[in-house]
Structures are given as C-alpha cells and as structure tokens.
Motif scaffolding. Sequence first.
Motif, PDB file in Angstrom:
ATOM      1  N   LEU A 230       0.828  -1.205   0.000  1.00  0.00           N
ATOM      2  CA  LEU A 230       0.000   0.000   0.000  1.00  0.00           C
ATOM      3  C   LEU A 230       0.861   1.254   0.000  1.00  0.00           C
ATOM      4  O   LEU A 230       0.546   2.244  -0.679  1.00  0.00           O
ATOM      5  N   GLY A 231       1.959   1.216   0.740  1.00  0.00           N
ATOM      6  CA  GLY A 231       2.871   2.364   0.739  1.00  0.00           C
ATOM      7  C   GLY A 231       3.503   2.597  -0.615  1.00  0.00           C
ATOM      8  O   GLY A 231       3.670   3.743  -1.053  1.00  0.00           O
ATOM      9  N   VAL A 232       3.860   1.507  -1.313  1.00  0.00           N
ATOM     10  CA  VAL A 232       4.444   1.653  -2.654  1.00  0.00           C
ATOM     11  C   VAL A 232       3.444   2.295  -3.612  1.00  0.00           C
ATOM     12  O   VAL A 232       3.783   3.196  -4.392  1.00  0.00           O
ATOM     13  N   LEU A 233       2.195   1.846  -3.568  1.00  0.00           N
ATOM     14  CA  LEU A 233       1.160   2.438  -4.428  1.00  0.00           C
ATOM     15  C   LEU A 233       0.966   3.918  -4.106  1.00  0.00           C
ATOM     16  O   LEU A 233       0.830   4.751  -5.017  1.00  0.00           O
ATOM     17  N   ALA A 234       0.952   4.251  -2.818  1.00  0.00           N
ATOM     18  CA  ALA A 234       0.765   5.650  -2.425  1.00  0.00           C
ATOM     19  C   ALA A 234       1.932   6.510  -2.884  1.00  0.00           C
ATOM     20  O   ALA A 234       1.741   7.635  -3.368  1.00  0.00           O
ATOM     21  N   ILE A 235       3.151   5.996  -2.763  1.00  0.00           N
ATOM     22  CA  ILE A 235       4.322   6.764  -3.201  1.00  0.00           C
ATOM     23  C   ILE A 235       4.322   6.940  -4.709  1.00  0.00           C
ATOM     24  O   ILE A 235       4.617   8.025  -5.230  1.00  0.00           O
ATOM     25  N   ALA A 236       3.976   5.869  -5.440  1.00  0.00           N
ATOM     26  CA  ALA A 236       3.922   5.973  -6.905  1.00  0.00           C
ATOM     27  C   ALA A 236       2.895   7.019  -7.341  1.00  0.00           C
ATOM     28  O   ALA A 236       3.142   7.834  -8.230  1.00  0.00           O
ATOM     29  N   SER A 237       1.740   6.993  -6.684  1.00  0.00           N
ATOM     30  CA  SER A 237       0.726   7.998  -7.007  1.00  0.00           C
ATOM     31  C   SER A 237       1.222   9.395  -6.678  1.00  0.00           C
ATOM     32  O   SER A 237       0.988  10.349  -7.433  1.00  0.00           O
ATOM     33  N   GLY A 238       1.934   9.535  -5.565  1.00  0.00           N
ATOM     34  CA  GLY A 238       2.483  10.845  -5.202  1.00  0.00           C
ATOM     35  C   GLY A 238       3.494  11.348  -6.211  1.00  0.00           C
ATOM     36  O   GLY A 238       3.544  12.551  -6.507  1.00  0.00           O
ATOM     37  N   ILE A 239       4.300  10.445  -6.764  1.00  0.00           N
ATOM     38  CA  ILE A 239       5.293  10.860  -7.763  1.00  0.00           C
ATOM     39  C   ILE A 239       4.604  11.400  -9.020  1.00  0.00           C
ATOM     40  O   ILE A 239       4.954  12.467  -9.539  1.00  0.00           O
ATOM     41  N   TYR A 240       3.624  10.663  -9.507  1.00  0.00           N
ATOM     42  CA  TYR A 240       2.910  11.139 -10.696  1.00  0.00           C
ATOM     43  C   TYR A 240       2.101  12.397 -10.394  1.00  0.00           C
ATOM     44  O   TYR A 240       1.933  13.257 -11.258  1.00  0.00           O
ATOM     45  N   THR A 241       1.610  12.495  -9.171  1.00  0.00           N
ATOM     46  CA  THR A 241       0.919  13.728  -8.788  1.00  0.00           C
ATOM     47  C   THR A 241       1.878  14.900  -8.808  1.00  0.00           C
ATOM     48  O   THR A 241       1.524  16.014  -9.247  1.00  0.00           O
ATOM     49  N   TYR A 242       3.104  14.684  -8.352  1.00  0.00           N
ATOM     50  CA  TYR A 242       4.110  15.747  -8.403  1.00  0.00           C
ATOM     51  C   TYR A 242       4.367  16.201  -9.834  1.00  0.00           C
ATOM     52  O   TYR A 242       4.448  17.401 -10.121  1.00  0.00           O
ATOM     53  N   LEU A 243       4.486  15.235 -10.745  1.00  0.00           N
ATOM     54  CA  LEU A 243       4.716  15.597 -12.142  1.00  0.00           C
ATOM     55  C   LEU A 243       3.538  16.392 -12.708  1.00  0.00           C
ATOM     56  O   LEU A 243       3.718  17.348 -13.463  1.00  0.00           O
ATOM     57  N   GLY A 244       2.317  15.973 -12.334  1.00  0.00           N
ATOM     58  CA  GLY A 244       1.149  16.704 -12.806  1.00  0.00           C
ATOM     59  C   GLY A 244       1.066  18.103 -12.243  1.00  0.00           C
ATOM     60  O   GLY A 244       0.753  19.062 -12.957  1.00  0.00           O
ATOM     61  N   VAL A 245       1.367  18.252 -10.954  1.00  0.00           N
ATOM     62  CA  VAL A 245       1.336  19.584 -10.336  1.00  0.00           C
ATOM     63  C   VAL A 245       2.415  20.470 -10.942  1.00  0.00           C
ATOM     64  O   VAL A 245       2.187  21.672 -11.191  1.00  0.00           O
ATOM     65  N   SER A 246       3.578  19.921 -11.199  1.00  0.00           N
ATOM     66  CA  SER A 246       4.673  20.716 -11.773  1.00  0.00           C
ATOM     67  C   SER A 246       4.291  21.284 -13.131  1.00  0.00           C
ATOM     68  O   SER A 246       4.697  22.389 -13.495  1.00  0.00           O
ATOM     69  N   SER A 247       3.495  20.524 -13.900  1.00  0.00           N
ATOM     70  CA  SER A 247       3.096  21.018 -15.214  1.00  0.00           C
ATOM     71  C   SER A 247       2.099  22.172 -15.113  1.00  0.00           C
ATOM     72  O   SER A 247       1.946  22.940 -16.066  1.00  0.00           O
ATOM     73  N   LEU A 248       1.429  22.296 -13.965  1.00  0.00           N
ATOM     74  CA  LEU A 248       0.465  23.380 -13.780  1.00  0.00           C
ATOM     75  C   LEU A 248       1.109  24.654 -13.265  1.00  0.00           C
ATOM     76  O   LEU A 248       0.594  25.750 -13.497  1.00  0.00           O
ATOM     77  N   LEU A 249       2.197  24.532 -12.542  1.00  0.00           N
ATOM     78  CA  LEU A 249       2.850  25.704 -11.952  1.00  0.00           C
ATOM     79  C   LEU A 249       3.698  26.402 -12.992  1.00  0.00           C
ATOM     80  O   LEU A 249       4.568  25.800 -13.623  1.00  0.00           O
ATOM     81  N   GLU A 250       3.427  27.686 -13.178  1.00  0.00           N
ATOM     82  CA  GLU A 250       4.186  28.447 -14.177  1.00  0.00           C
ATOM     83  C   GLU A 250       5.585  28.775 -13.678  1.00  0.00           C
ATOM     84  O   GLU A 250       6.543  28.784 -14.448  1.00  0.00           O
ATOM     85  N   ASP A 251       5.697  29.074 -12.392  1.00  0.00           N
ATOM     86  CA  ASP A 251       6.997  29.414 -11.825  1.00  0.00           C
ATOM     87  C   ASP A 251       7.820  28.148 -11.619  1.00  0.00           C
ATOM     88  O   ASP A 251       7.296  27.108 -11.231  1.00  0.00           O
ATOM     89  N   THR A 252       9.097  28.237 -11.880  1.00  0.00           N
ATOM     90  CA  THR A 252       9.982  27.070 -11.715  1.00  0.00           C
ATOM     91  C   THR A 252      10.952  27.265 -10.561  1.00  0.00           C
ATOM     92  O   THR A 252      11.973  26.592 -10.486  1.00  0.00           O
ATOM     93  N   GLY A 253      10.675  28.208  -9.659  1.00  0.00           N
ATOM     94  CA  GLY A 253      11.568  28.485  -8.552  1.00  0.00           C
ATOM     95  C   GLY A 253      11.460  27.472  -7.439  1.00  0.00           C
ATOM     96  O   GLY A 253      10.741  26.469  -7.510  1.00  0.00           O
TER      97      GLY A 253
END
Length: 434
Positions: free
Chosen positions: A37-60
């Motif tokens: 369950l922890g592995v699934l949660a971490i994997a989802s968090g990683i892809y969530t990070y990639l998705g959030v990064s694509s929404l943020l205009e600032d790269t700081g």
Amino acid sequence: MEDSQTKLTAAEAKGLRTAKELEGHLSWLETFTPAALGVLAIASGIYTYLGVSSLLEDTGAMSFFAAVAYSIAVSVGIFVFWSYMLRLMPAMRSAAGFIGLSVSMLVGSAAIIAMSSWLNAAALAGSAAVEQHLDTTVRDYQAALEQAHEIALSGQALGREVQRAKEAFEALAQQERSGELSGTAGEGAVFRVLTQKTEELQNLEEQIREQQPLIDSAFDEGNEILGRMRALTVAPGPVEQRSVAFSEESVRLAGVITNLNQYSVAPLVARAAEDLPASVVLPELDGRNSSVREAQSSTIASVLNALDQRSQTLKRAADEVLALEPPQETAYNPISSADAVIKYAGNFVPSWAGAIAIDLLPAVLVFVLAITQASIRSGRDGLSIEETLTLADLKAAINAMKDVEASMGAADKEVLRRVANAEASEPANLNAAE
C-alpha cells in the motif's frame, strides 16, 4: 449424551478448517500488505508531483516545495485512507456499518480522483493531450481556410455572369450602331446608354479578375502556414516550446483567413447589380424626327428592362454566394497538460484507467478482505471456544497454565518462607523482652 452434543458435524468441521486456513493466509498477507500500500501511495504521489509541476508556471524553489508538499500530502492521504478501509471494512458485522463505510469509501475515492488521479493522467498523457489539442486546432484552421477559399472562388465565379451581361450589352451596342436595334444606324442615344453599361460591367469584370491572384497567393500562404503548424504538432522537444511557435503561426494564419474573407467579390457584385439599372444616365434623344425619337425612346425602355433583368440575375447569383456559411472564427487558445487531458479524455482512456487504478486498486483489496472475513466468521458461527481451539492453541493454553502454576507455586513458597521467618523470630523477641 454430552459427547454427542459436543461432537462437530462434518459441515461444521469443514467450515472450521476453512476458517483456520483463511486466517493463516491472512496472517501471511498482512506481513507485506502495508508495504505494498505504501508503494502504491508513493507511486501515485510521484505522478501527482509531475502533474502539479506542469500546472505551476513558476519554476523556482517555492514552486518545487509546493509541488513536493502536495504530492506528499496525497501519498499520506491515500495510505491513511486505505489503511482505515482495510482494517475497518472487513471487521464490520452489521449491514448499517458496512453500508456506512461503503458510502465513506465512495466519497473518499471521489476525493482521491479529484486531488490525484487527474494529475496522474496529466503526467502520463499530458504532452500527448496537448499535441492532440494542437492537431485539433490545425484541423479547425484548415477547415476555416478551405471554407474561406471556397467562398472567395464562388465570388470569382460571378465574373462569368458579369462577362455574359457585358457581352450581351456589347452585342446590343453593335446592333444599334448598325441600325438593327432602333432602326437608325449610328452612335446615338441608345448606343451611348448601351456603351455606358458595357463599360461599367467591364470595370466590374476587371476588378473581379484582379482579385484572383490575391486569392491564390493568400491560399498558398495559408497552406504553407498550415504545413509549419502540422510540423510543430509532431516535432520532437518539449510541447510547451512548440506551443509558443504554434501560437505565432496561428496568428498569421488567422490574418490570412481574414484577408480571404475580404477578397470575396460577392458584396461588390451585389452592390453593382443594384446600381446597374438605377445609375442609367438617360441621354437627350437626338433623332431627326419624331418617329425616330419615338423609336429611340422605345428602344431605351427595352434596354432599361433588359438592365433590370440582368441586375436581378446578378443579384440572385451574388446573394447565393453571400448566403454561404462563413468560416467559423478560429483562434488557438493555449492549454495546460492537465486541462488537455480532461478536454480530450475520450482519446486517452488507457492513461485515465491507469491513473485511476493506481489510486483505487486498494478498494479491491478492501472487498477481498471483507469477503474473506465474512467467510471466516461463517465458518466459526455456532461453535464454542473449546470447539475452535487448534492443537497449537491448546499447547499455548497448557504452557500458559504451567506458567501460572509455576508463578502461584513460587508465590506460595514465598508466603511459607515469610511465615516461617516470622515464627522463628518470635522466641528471640520474647527473650529480649525478659
């Protein structure tokens, strides 16, 4: 009699064996379920990070930490939520409790999809979705360009109607010059009216002819821009950079389509058709006698009637072109990868399925555990504690009893020792008192 009452039936014995077997399997599965369950949660968090990064205009740094914090919160939330469900749902015995937890699980699953799954889909298929948006925009622009070109060519086709009308009046002028029309040869009043309209139609025909090279040039330029836009759609490299160049090309193409719309001569022909009979300048009749002048007046009336008919013909042809549906106004609107995945979700069903499955897969485990626990309880129902004891349970109970007996024996010895010490000390105390 007592033995017959405590003896297990074959069905009860089978149910008990099944329950114990399932309990053994669950004990083994529980050793790695939290880790999985922890592995699934971490994997989802990683892809969530990639998705959030694509929404943020600032790269700081602040945007980086914001994306990391959000992805960690998602991972923790998923792990805690499904840990609750895995523990509580299988343990529910009442229908009300099971239904209540099922509703809670549905609400939690919807929340997980809202905060994580769509971002996971954006990470999995975001670039492809943006490219799909670019391709759709190219098709819209192509349709608008072709429609504008078709309308412009339809306007150019009016030149043939204008040419026929000019040739008709030109032929009438030649007949008037030879005396076949009004009966008087020469270039009199009737001839001048026919010549006037012939020149107007000649000028209109030349204006229509001058538009053709402009239309061809604009259409060729539009196709060149479309070619560059198609190349940007499938070119290698980050789609964000290609989107900027794509936007610049779309502005140029929009200008070309606007020019094509303005090159249509249908409005010009419609106005000329209305002015054709209304702008006749009637010359003074110059016949030698009244009979000649009457013939000229009658011929001019016939000419005016012919003008009216020709103008109506041109007006109907022009109105047919003007009635054509204009191209829809097309504009390229830049779109983020997350928005593109939602807008074109139907084209990326596998990516959506994978994004949702990684978050909601534990729901299957919840129901598997619930079914297994229900089966275990069914196998144990109606049996007393003594009947459900296994040999291992009996050995553990015997060892516990031995430990209790040993503890009680040691306590009794300690009590006896203290009593003996107390009795031995009484004579000594008496002697001391004497």
